[in-house]
Write an enzyme that holds these catalytic residues in place. Structure first.
Site, mmCIF file in Angstrom:
data_model
loop_
_atom_site.group_PDB
_atom_site.id
_atom_site.type_symbol
_atom_site.label_atom_id
_atom_site.label_comp_id
_atom_site.label_asym_id
_atom_site.label_seq_id
_atom_site.Cartn_x
_atom_site.Cartn_y
_atom_site.Cartn_z
ATOM 1 N N TYR A 158 0.839 -1.204 0.000
ATOM 2 C CA TYR A 158 0.000 0.000 0.000
ATOM 3 C C TYR A 158 0.874 1.254 0.000
ATOM 4 O O TYR A 158 0.663 2.180 -0.799
ATOM 5 C CB TYR A 158 -0.899 -0.031 1.234
ATOM 6 C CG TYR A 158 -1.794 1.171 1.412
ATOM 7 C CD1 TYR A 158 -2.935 1.320 0.635
ATOM 8 C CD2 TYR A 158 -1.526 2.126 2.382
ATOM 9 C CE1 TYR A 158 -3.778 2.412 0.805
ATOM 10 C CE2 TYR A 158 -2.356 3.217 2.558
ATOM 11 C CZ TYR A 158 -3.485 3.346 1.776
ATOM 12 O OH TYR A 158 -4.317 4.432 1.950
ATOM 13 N N LYS A 162 1.265 4.424 -2.780
ATOM 14 C CA LYS A 162 1.001 5.820 -2.437
ATOM 15 C C LYS A 162 2.211 6.706 -2.722
ATOM 16 O O LYS A 162 2.067 7.846 -3.188
ATOM 17 C CB LYS A 162 0.574 5.925 -0.969
ATOM 18 C CG LYS A 162 -0.759 5.237 -0.673
ATOM 19 C CD LYS A 162 -1.869 5.777 -1.565
ATOM 20 C CE LYS A 162 -3.221 5.197 -1.211
ATOM 21 N NZ LYS A 162 -4.325 5.773 -2.025
#
Length: 255
Positions: A158, A162
């Protein structure tokens, strides 16, 4: 920023059925924009549109998978067909999967990459094509995360996506500034949403860990998004705004 800052503007917000995306869509609509909300969950999306329109605002829905490139084009086309143009895109849709790095499954990594990176990349591309055609500039905002800046256990995939979105925003300065299209990112820290509040201790834990003494709210993040989508940010592009109450300055973990 006035109460009708976005009068005459058309916006797309993905991942808008609840949480941060919903609040951004709501605030854009309350401030005069025509907003096309997207979410994969049709039930959540229908409720979101009904709630926003009940406040004398104008929005509509298109449910679908924001990682699917074919659907992304449909989304852009729908905004133009319904409202005549496209000025603002908030690429908020994303997925968070917690898993230990040594055990991370291939299919889970693919899901995170597809929605967080591929979906955002092609939404920006298809929206920018429309904005270039209109010759009136535009605003594109990606939803990053403090995990793109600070390591967080079980969020390696994740966080990688990002951080990638923030680099994408910087790279698009080279591609899109000549068309007066700005591209920026927002990196929320711990934020109170329907999903995070499923953890009974979340609010109190992050209030203790956050220098400002509380976890963030969806309104905090929406405020940053509205600024970046507004005429006030015309000279800001390729940048990231961290909305975390100071957490990333000190970065204490939750234990």
């Amino acid at each position: 920023m006035t109460a009708r800052t976005f009068e005459g503007q058309v916006a797309i917000v993905t991942g808008a059925g609840q949480g941060i995306g919903y609040e951004i869509a709501k605030q854009l609509a309350l401030n005069g924009a025509d907003v096309l909300l997207n979410d994969k969950d049709e039930t959540l999306l229908a409720k979101a549109v009904e709630a926003i329109n009940a406040e004398d605002s104008n929005c509509s829905a298109l449910s679908g998978d924001a990682s699917d490139v074919g659907f992304i084009q449909q989304l852009v086309d729908a905004a133009v067909e319904r409202y005549g143009k496209l000025n603002i895109v908030i690429a908020n849709a994303g997925i968070t999967l917690f898993c230990n790095f040594l055990d991370y499954p291939v299919d889970s990594l693919q899901r995170v990459m597809d929605l967080n990176l591929r979906g955002t990349f092609f939404l920006a591309q298809r929206a920018a094509r429309q904005m270039v055609k209109q010759q009136s500039g535009g605003r594109i905002v990606f939803m990053s995360s403090v995990t793109g800046h600070q390591a967080h256990r079980d969020l390696e995939a994740y966080g990688m996506t990002k951080a990638g979105l923030e680099m994408l925003a910087k790279s698009l300065v080279v591609e899109l500034s000549q068309y007066q299209i700005t591209v920026n990112t927002i990196a929320p820290g711990a934020t109170l949403t329907e999903r995070t509040m499923e953890d009974a201790g979340y609010k109190d834990t992050w209030a203790k860990l956050t220098p400002m003494g509380r976890a963030g709210t969806v309104q905090d993040v929406a405020n940053a998004a509205l600024f970046l989508a507004s005429p006030l940010s015309g000279q800001i592009t390729g940048q990231n705004i961290v909305v975390d109450g100071g957490w990333s300055a000190v970065s204490p973990g939750p234990g």
